[in-house]
Design a protein around this motif. Structure first.
Motif, PDB file in Angstrom:
ATOM      1  N   SER A  79      22.475  87.196 124.889  1.00  0.00           N
ATOM      2  CA  SER A  79      22.717  88.521 125.458  1.00  0.00           C
ATOM      3  C   SER A  79      23.002  88.454 126.957  1.00  0.00           C
ATOM      4  CB  SER A  79      21.496  89.392 125.176  1.00  0.00           C
ATOM      5  OG  SER A  79      21.344  90.391 126.127  1.00  0.00           O
ATOM      6  N   THR A  80      23.987  89.230 127.396  1.00  0.00           N
ATOM      7  CA  THR A  80      24.303  89.277 128.823  1.00  0.00           C
ATOM      8  C   THR A  80      23.169  89.895 129.633  1.00  0.00           C
ATOM      9  OG1 THR A  80      25.504  91.347 128.461  1.00  0.00           O
ATOM     10  CG2 THR A  80      26.811  89.322 128.537  1.00  0.00           C
ATOM     11  N   ALA A  81      22.350  90.710 128.985  1.00  0.00           N
ATOM     12  CA  ALA A  81      21.189  91.282 129.693  1.00  0.00           C
ATOM     13  C   ALA A  81      20.224  90.162 130.103  1.00  0.00           C
ATOM     14  CB  ALA A  81      20.477  92.296 128.809  1.00  0.00           C
ATOM     15  N   TYR A  82      20.026  89.200 129.216  1.00  0.00           N
ATOM     16  CA  TYR A  82      19.177  88.055 129.569  1.00  0.00           C
ATOM     17  C   TYR A  82      19.861  87.185 130.620  1.00  0.00           C
ATOM     18  CZ  TYR A  82      15.832  88.767 125.779  1.00  0.00           C
ATOM     19  OH  TYR A  82      14.869  89.261 124.955  1.00  0.00           O
ATOM     20  N   MET A  83      21.157  86.934 130.438  1.00  0.00           N
ATOM     21  CA  MET A  83      21.876  86.053 131.354  1.00  0.00           C
ATOM     22  C   MET A  83      21.965  86.646 132.758  1.00  0.00           C
ATOM     23  SD  MET A  83      22.318  83.383 129.652  1.00  0.00           S
ATOM     24  CE  MET A  83      23.278  82.470 130.825  1.00  0.00           C
ATOM     25  N   ALA A  84      21.819  87.952 132.884  1.00  0.00           N
ATOM     26  CA  ALA A  84      21.854  88.600 134.196  1.00  0.00           C
ATOM     27  C   ALA A  84      20.572  88.339 135.000  1.00  0.00           C
ATOM     28  CB  ALA A  84      22.072  90.095 134.042  1.00  0.00           C
ATOM     29  N   GLN A  85      19.530  87.889 134.322  1.00  0.00           N
ATOM     30  CA  GLN A  85      18.254  87.639 134.990  1.00  0.00           C
ATOM     31  C   GLN A  85      18.223  86.214 135.541  1.00  0.00           C
ATOM     32  OE1 GLN A  85      15.237  88.327 132.050  1.00  0.00           O
ATOM     33  NE2 GLN A  85      16.020  90.354 131.530  1.00  0.00           N
ATOM     34  N   PRO A  86      18.071  86.055 136.862  1.00  0.00           N
ATOM     35  CA  PRO A  86      18.027  84.712 137.446  1.00  0.00           C
ATOM     36  C   PRO A  86      16.895  83.848 136.876  1.00  0.00           C
ATOM     37  CG  PRO A  86      18.304  86.348 139.169  1.00  0.00           C
ATOM     38  CD  PRO A  86      18.046  87.092 137.887  1.00  0.00           C
ATOM     39  N   SER A  87      15.767  84.463 136.581  1.00  0.00           N
ATOM     40  CA  SER A  87      14.647  83.684 136.050  1.00  0.00           C
ATOM     41  C   SER A  87      14.970  83.148 134.650  1.00  0.00           C
ATOM     42  CB  SER A  87      13.365  84.519 136.012  1.00  0.00           C
ATOM     43  OG  SER A  87      13.541  85.643 135.164  1.00  0.00           O
ATOM     44  N   PHE A  88      15.690  83.920 133.860  1.00  0.00           N
ATOM     45  CA  PHE A  88      16.083  83.461 132.526  1.00  0.00           C
ATOM     46  C   PHE A  88      17.077  82.311 132.640  1.00  0.00           C
ATOM     47  CE2 PHE A  88      18.918  83.402 128.878  1.00  0.00           C
ATOM     48  CZ  PHE A  88      18.001  83.227 127.852  1.00  0.00           C
ATOM     49  N   ARG A  89      18.066  82.462 133.543  1.00  0.00           N
ATOM     50  CA  ARG A  89      19.051  81.386 133.717  1.00  0.00           C
ATOM     51  C   ARG A  89      18.381  80.106 134.190  1.00  0.00           C
ATOM     52  NH1 ARG A  89      21.862  85.482 136.276  1.00  0.00           N
ATOM     53  NH2 ARG A  89      21.683  84.412 138.274  1.00  0.00           N
ATOM     54  N   ALA A  90      17.402  80.235 135.068  1.00  0.00           N
ATOM     55  CA  ALA A  90      16.676  79.053 135.550  1.00  0.00           C
ATOM     56  C   ALA A  90      15.878  78.415 134.414  1.00  0.00           C
ATOM     57  CB  ALA A  90      15.753  79.431 136.701  1.00  0.00           C
ATOM     58  N   ALA A  91      15.232  79.236 133.598  1.00  0.00           N
ATOM     59  CA  ALA A  91      14.471  78.706 132.457  1.00  0.00           C
ATOM     60  C   ALA A  91      15.399  78.058 131.442  1.00  0.00           C
ATOM     61  CB  ALA A  91      13.662  79.828 131.800  1.00  0.00           C
TER      62      ALA A  91
END
Length: 127
Positions: A79-91
């Motif tokens: 989901s792009t909503a998750y990908m928009a979160q820097p913490s999710f991308r880092a994880a």
């Protein structure tokens, strides 16, 4: 001495990989499934040819599954909503690195045991 350092480095990397968490975010699990589990390896000095062939097949299968999993992570069908979160991308990046490291450690450890097996077989053939 060089072989001792190599063995110690491989052992340390294996312990590091084993101690790391394989817990992926639920969104990653939904999109890509569970990260493949590394196969068990055997001692090349005491292994039979048949057991080395079985382990080779397991390692090849693990490598193939890991590469498919890494490709899925790279394609990010999340989901792009998750990908928009820097913490999710880092994880996600950390999880990807963890899976890639486990693949590298496993293949390197197998190759080390294969060299030991071949060395043992060469010594047996000479006697």
């Amino acid at each position: 001495m060089k072989k001792l350092y190599s063995a110690l480095l491989l052992s340390a990397l294996a312990l590091l990989a084993a101690g790391q968490s394989q817990a992926a975010h639920p969104a990653v699990k939904r999109a890509c499934g569970q990260a493949p589990a590394a196969p068990g390896l055997i001692d090349g000095k005491s292994a039979t040819e048949q057991s080395m062939r079985l382990v080779a097949g397991s390692v090849r299968g693990f490598a193939d599954e890991s590469l498919k999993y890494l490709t899925c992570l790279d394609n990010q069908p999340i989901s792009t909503a998750y990908m928009a979160q820097p913490s999710f991308r880092a994880a996600l990046a950390a999880h990807r690195e963890e899976v890639a490291d486990k693949l590298e450690v496993t293949v390197n450890a197998y190759n080390s045991q294969l060299r030991s097996f071949k060395s043992q077989q060469a010594q047996v053939a000479q006697n």
